[in-house]
Design a protein around this motif. Structure first.
Motif, PDB file in Angstrom:
ATOM      1  N   TYR A   1       0.826  -1.210   0.000  1.00 56.95           N
ATOM      2  CA  TYR A   1       0.000   0.000   0.000  1.00 56.95           C
ATOM      3  C   TYR A   1       0.860   1.260   0.000  1.00 56.95           C
ATOM      4  O   TYR A   1       0.542   2.248  -0.681  1.00 56.95           O
ATOM      5  CB  TYR A   1      -0.955   0.001   1.195  1.00 56.95           C
ATOM      6  CG  TYR A   1      -2.301  -0.590   0.858  1.00 56.95           C
ATOM      7  CD1 TYR A   1      -3.353   0.217   0.433  1.00 56.95           C
ATOM      8  CD2 TYR A   1      -2.520  -1.961   0.946  1.00 56.95           C
ATOM      9  CE1 TYR A   1      -4.588  -0.323   0.108  1.00 56.95           C
ATOM     10  CE2 TYR A   1      -3.760  -2.513   0.621  1.00 56.95           C
ATOM     11  CZ  TYR A   1      -4.782  -1.690   0.207  1.00 56.95           C
ATOM     12  OH  TYR A   1      -5.999  -2.229  -0.125  1.00 56.95           O
ATOM     13  N   ALA A   2       1.939   1.236   0.765  1.00 54.34           N
ATOM     14  CA  ALA A   2       2.842   2.384   0.790  1.00 54.34           C
ATOM     15  C   ALA A   2       3.440   2.621  -0.592  1.00 54.34           C
ATOM     16  O   ALA A   2       3.571   3.772  -1.043  1.00 54.34           O
ATOM     17  CB  ALA A   2       3.956   2.152   1.809  1.00 54.34           C
ATOM     18  N   ALA A   3       3.784   1.555  -1.284  1.00 52.26           N
ATOM     19  CA  ALA A   3       4.346   1.675  -2.624  1.00 52.26           C
ATOM     20  C   ALA A   3       3.308   2.231  -3.602  1.00 52.26           C
ATOM     21  O   ALA A   3       3.612   3.105  -4.421  1.00 52.26           O
ATOM     22  CB  ALA A   3       4.840   0.313  -3.110  1.00 52.26           C
ATOM     23  N   GLY A   4       2.068   1.729  -3.520  1.00 50.19           N
ATOM     24  CA  GLY A   4       1.026   2.188  -4.427  1.00 50.19           C
ATOM     25  C   GLY A   4       0.709   3.655  -4.252  1.00 50.19           C
ATOM     26  O   GLY A   4       0.684   4.427  -5.224  1.00 50.19           O
ATOM     27  N   TYR A   5       0.477   4.070  -3.026  1.00 51.76           N
ATOM     28  CA  TYR A   5       0.149   5.473  -2.773  1.00 51.76           C
ATOM     29  C   TYR A   5       1.377   6.371  -2.922  1.00 51.76           C
ATOM     30  O   TYR A   5       1.255   7.535  -3.321  1.00 51.76           O
ATOM     31  CB  TYR A   5      -0.473   5.630  -1.390  1.00 51.76           C
ATOM     32  CG  TYR A   5      -1.954   5.332  -1.376  1.00 51.76           C
ATOM     33  CD1 TYR A   5      -2.883   6.296  -1.743  1.00 51.76           C
ATOM     34  CD2 TYR A   5      -2.420   4.068  -1.029  1.00 51.76           C
ATOM     35  CE1 TYR A   5      -4.242   6.019  -1.751  1.00 51.76           C
ATOM     36  CE2 TYR A   5      -3.776   3.776  -1.034  1.00 51.76           C
ATOM     37  CZ  TYR A   5      -4.683   4.759  -1.394  1.00 51.76           C
ATOM     38  OH  TYR A   5      -6.032   4.478  -1.417  1.00 51.76           O
ATOM     39  N   GLY A   6       2.546   5.841  -2.600  1.00 47.81           N
ATOM     40  CA  GLY A   6       3.769   6.623  -2.808  1.00 47.81           C
ATOM     41  C   GLY A   6       3.979   6.936  -4.268  1.00 47.81           C
ATOM     42  O   GLY A   6       4.342   8.064  -4.634  1.00 47.81           O
ATOM     43  N   PHE A   7       3.742   5.948  -5.125  1.00 43.74           N
ATOM     44  CA  PHE A   7       3.875   6.188  -6.560  1.00 43.74           C
ATOM     45  C   PHE A   7       2.822   7.176  -7.047  1.00 43.74           C
ATOM     46  O   PHE A   7       3.103   8.053  -7.867  1.00 43.74           O
ATOM     47  CB  PHE A   7       3.732   4.869  -7.325  1.00 43.74           C
ATOM     48  CG  PHE A   7       3.753   5.046  -8.819  1.00 43.74           C
ATOM     49  CD1 PHE A   7       4.937   5.313  -9.481  1.00 43.74           C
ATOM     50  CD2 PHE A   7       2.588   4.957  -9.566  1.00 43.74           C
ATOM     51  CE1 PHE A   7       4.968   5.494 -10.858  1.00 43.74           C
ATOM     52  CE2 PHE A   7       2.600   5.132 -10.936  1.00 43.74           C
ATOM     53  CZ  PHE A   7       3.793   5.402 -11.584  1.00 43.74           C
ATOM     54  N   ALA A   8       1.601   7.053  -6.529  1.00 43.13           N
ATOM     55  CA  ALA A   8       0.530   7.967  -6.930  1.00 43.13           C
ATOM     56  C   ALA A   8       0.883   9.412  -6.608  1.00 43.13           C
ATOM     57  O   ALA A   8       0.584  10.333  -7.375  1.00 43.13           O
ATOM     58  CB  ALA A   8      -0.778   7.574  -6.256  1.00 43.13           C
ATOM     59  N   LEU A   9       1.536   9.634  -5.476  1.00 40.64           N
ATOM     60  CA  LEU A   9       1.909  10.994  -5.092  1.00 40.64           C
ATOM     61  C   LEU A   9       2.944  11.596  -6.031  1.00 40.64           C
ATOM     62  O   LEU A   9       3.010  12.816  -6.189  1.00 40.64           O
ATOM     63  CB  LEU A   9       2.448  10.995  -3.657  1.00 40.64           C
ATOM     64  CG  LEU A   9       1.403  10.761  -2.558  1.00 40.64           C
ATOM     65  CD1 LEU A   9       2.090  10.599  -1.203  1.00 40.64           C
ATOM     66  CD2 LEU A   9       0.401  11.910  -2.515  1.00 40.64           C
ATOM     67  N   THR A  10       3.756  10.757  -6.661  1.00 37.15           N
ATOM     68  CA  THR A  10       4.766  11.271  -7.591  1.00 37.15           C
ATOM     69  C   THR A  10       4.176  11.623  -8.948  1.00 37.15           C
ATOM     70  O   THR A  10       4.778  12.374  -9.702  1.00 37.15           O
ATOM     71  CB  THR A  10       5.900  10.251  -7.797  1.00 37.15           C
ATOM     72  OG1 THR A  10       5.381   9.073  -8.448  1.00 37.15           O
ATOM     73  CG2 THR A  10       6.524   9.859  -6.468  1.00 37.15           C
ATOM     74  N   ASP A  11       2.987  11.076  -9.258  1.00 40.10           N
ATOM     75  CA  ASP A  11       2.341  11.352 -10.543  1.00 40.10           C
ATOM     76  C   ASP A  11       0.829  11.350 -10.338  1.00 40.10           C
ATOM     77  O   ASP A  11       0.129  10.457 -10.802  1.00 40.10           O
ATOM     78  CB  ASP A  11       2.758  10.299 -11.569  1.00 40.10           C
ATOM     79  CG  ASP A  11       2.410  10.702 -12.997  1.00 40.10           C
ATOM     80  OD1 ASP A  11       1.848  11.800 -13.188  1.00 40.10           O
ATOM     81  OD2 ASP A  11       2.690   9.918 -13.926  1.00 40.10           O
ATOM     82  N   PRO A  12       0.300  12.356  -9.627  1.00 40.36           N
ATOM     83  CA  PRO A  12      -1.113  12.343  -9.219  1.00 40.36           C
ATOM     84  C   PRO A  12      -2.122  12.402 -10.349  1.00 40.36           C
ATOM     85  O   PRO A  12      -3.272  12.013 -10.154  1.00 40.36           O
ATOM     86  CB  PRO A  12      -1.221  13.571  -8.318  1.00 40.36           C
ATOM     87  CG  PRO A  12      -0.093  14.455  -8.719  1.00 40.36           C
ATOM     88  CD  PRO A  12       1.013  13.537  -9.119  1.00 40.36           C
ATOM     89  N   SER A  13      -1.728  12.845 -11.523  1.00 36.69           N
ATOM     90  CA  SER A  13      -2.673  12.947 -12.642  1.00 36.69           C
ATOM     91  C   SER A  13      -2.641  11.737 -13.562  1.00 36.69           C
ATOM     92  O   SER A  13      -3.396  11.673 -14.536  1.00 36.69           O
ATOM     93  CB  SER A  13      -2.383  14.212 -13.460  1.00 36.69           C
ATOM     94  OG  SER A  13      -1.081  14.156 -14.025  1.00 36.69           O
ATOM     95  N   SER A  14      -1.783  10.769 -13.261  1.00 35.96           N
ATOM     96  CA  SER A  14      -1.630   9.604 -14.138  1.00 35.96           C
ATOM     97  C   SER A  14      -2.887   8.733 -14.137  1.00 35.96           C
ATOM     98  O   SER A  14      -3.494   8.488 -13.099  1.00 35.96           O
ATOM     99  CB  SER A  14      -0.434   8.763 -13.689  1.00 35.96           C
ATOM    100  OG  SER A  14      -0.347   7.566 -14.442  1.00 35.96           O
ATOM    101  N   THR A  15      -3.263   8.268 -15.324  1.00 40.85           N
ATOM    102  CA  THR A  15      -4.378   7.329 -15.464  1.00 40.85           C
ATOM    103  C   THR A  15      -3.886   5.955 -15.897  1.00 40.85           C
ATOM    104  O   THR A  15      -4.684   5.103 -16.288  1.00 40.85           O
ATOM    105  CB  THR A  15      -5.393   7.858 -16.489  1.00 40.85           C
ATOM    106  OG1 THR A  15      -4.735   8.068 -17.748  1.00 40.85           O
ATOM    107  CG2 THR A  15      -6.014   9.167 -16.016  1.00 40.85           C
ATOM    108  N   GLN A  16      -2.571   5.743 -15.828  1.00 42.63           N
ATOM    109  CA  GLN A  16      -1.976   4.463 -16.194  1.00 42.63           C
ATOM    110  C   GLN A  16      -2.063   3.499 -15.018  1.00 42.63           C
ATOM    111  O   GLN A  16      -1.536   3.775 -13.936  1.00 42.63           O
ATOM    112  CB  GLN A  16      -0.510   4.647 -16.587  1.00 42.63           C
ATOM    113  CG  GLN A  16       0.189   3.379 -17.055  1.00 42.63           C
ATOM    114  CD  GLN A  16      -0.348   2.877 -18.379  1.00 42.63           C
ATOM    115  OE1 GLN A  16      -0.812   3.653 -19.205  1.00 42.63           O
ATOM    116  NE2 GLN A  16      -0.295   1.571 -18.588  1.00 42.63           N
ATOM    117  N   PRO A  17      -2.736   2.354 -15.169  1.00 41.18           N
ATOM    118  CA  PRO A  17      -2.870   1.420 -14.040  1.00 41.18           C
ATOM    119  C   PRO A  17      -1.518   0.885 -13.583  1.00 41.18           C
ATOM    120  O   PRO A  17      -0.643   0.571 -14.385  1.00 41.18           O
ATOM    121  CB  PRO A  17      -3.742   0.294 -14.617  1.00 41.18           C
ATOM    122  CG  PRO A  17      -4.454   0.911 -15.769  1.00 41.18           C
ATOM    123  CD  PRO A  17      -3.487   1.904 -16.343  1.00 41.18           C
TER     124      PRO A  17
END
Length: 270
Positions: A153-169
Motif C-alpha cells: 500500500y505504501a508503494a502504491g500510494y507513494g507512486f501515486a503521489l509522484t504522478d497524481p494525474s496519471s491514469t496508467q494502471p
C-alpha cells in the motif's frame, strides 16, 4: 513494474527455523492469478491481436491501481470496454461507462497480484521466494502478511503521489517485495547471497546482503528520477523506492525485537 539488476540473486545463506508457508502461498497466489489473466494466454501464443490487447487493457483497468483514482478516491467515468474499434489513426479500444463498481482503496490490493508478463511475474516471485522466507521466519505468518500488505500500500500510494494525474494502471507485487528487501537489508545485512552476474555469461558470485540490496536501492532511486533507463515510463521505480523505505523503517523496529517464536533470540546466527 520490474527489476533492473546488475546481479540476479539465486539463493541466500540464511537458515530458517520453520517452513515459510505464507511465502509459498503468496507465490502460488500470484501465479494462479496470472494464469487467469488474459495476458497469460496471449504471451504464450506470441501474437496479440487488437481485440486481445483491448481485453487485457479492460482487465487491468478494472483491477489495477490508477494514481488519479487513488488520490481522489473516485471511480473512473470511462474505461476500456474490451472491444477494439477502427479509427482514422488505426485500431483502438472502445471506451464506455464502467459496468462495475471499483474501490480505489481495494484496487491497491488487487493490483499486487497482477503482472504484465511472464518475465515480470517470475522475476518478482524469485525475489519474494529468496528474501521473503527469512522475513516471514522472523515475524511469523500473520505479522508478515500485514507487513507485506503495508509495504504494498505504501508503494502504491507513494507512486501515486509522484504522478497524481496519471491514469496508467499500476500492477505488480514489486512494491510489496521491495519492502521485504528493505527489511532484509536492515535485519540481515551480513547474510550471504549467491547471485549471477550477466556479463557475457552468468558468473556466480556470493556477496553480503547489504551490498546487493544496497546497490539495488541506489539503482531504483536513480531510475526513479527518470535518468539512466529508457523504460522509466513503464516501470514504477518510485513505487519500489517507497516500498523499500517503508520496509526498511519497519525493519529497524523489528530488528530490536526477539524473533517470533524464539523469545530472547535476535535471529539466526551469522
Amino acid at each position: 513494474m520490474g527489476y533492473p539488476w546488475c546481479v540476479i540473486p539465486v539463493h541466500d545463506v540464511n537458515p530458517l527455523r520453520r517452513t515459510p508457508w505464507l511465502t509459498y502461498a503468496l507465490v502460488a497466489a500470484n501465479v494462479v492469478v496470472f494464469l487467469l489473466m488474459p495476458s497469460a494466454a496471449h504471451t504464450l501464443v506470441g501474437h496479440t491481436s487488437a481485440a486481445q490487447l483491448c481485453d487485457l487493457q479492460a482487465f487491468v483497468e478494472r483491477w489495477g491501481a490508477v494514481p488519479r483514482e487513488l488520490l481522489r478516491n473516485q471511480e473512473p467515468a470511462l474505461v476500456p470496454t474490451g472491444r477494439a474499434v477502427l479509427t482514422p489513426q488505426g485500431a483502438g479500444c472502445l471506451l464506455g461507462p464502467p459496468g462495475y463498481a471499483k474501490s480505489p482503496v481495494l484496487s491497491v490490493l488487487t493490483a499486487m497480484f497482477l503482472h504484465s508478463s511472464w518475465t515480470h511475474l517470475l522475476g518478482n516471485m524469485l525475489f519474494l521466494a529468496i528474501f521473503g522466507n527469512n522475513i516471514e521466519d522472523r515475524l511469523g505468518r500473520v505479522r508478515f502478511l500485514l507487513f507485506y500488505l503495508v509495504c504494498g500500500y505504501a508503494a502504491g500510494y507513494g507512486f501515486a503521489l509522484t504522478d497524481p494525474s496519471s491514469t496508467q494502471p499500476l500492477v505488480g507485487a514489486s512494491g510489496a517485495i521491495a519492502g521485504v528487501l528493505g527489511a532484509y537489508l536492515v535485519i540481515y545485512p551480513r547474510a550471504r547471497v549467491w547471485g549471477l552476474i550477466p556479463v557475457l555469461f552468468f558468473l556466480p558470485l556470493r556477496v553480503p546482503a547489504w551490498l546487493m540490496l544496497g546497490m539495488w536501492f541506489v539503482l531504483q532511486a536513480f531510475y526513479a528520477t527518470g535518468y539512466g533507463t529508457a523504460q522509466a515510463g513503464s516501470v514504477a521505480y518510485a513505487a519500489h523506492v517507497a516500498g523499500f523505505l517503508v520496509g526498511a523503517l519497519l525493519g529497524f523496529t523489528l530488528r530490536r525485537r526477539p524473533a517470533r517464536g524464539a523469545p530472547g533470540r535476535a535471529g539466526p546466527a551469522r
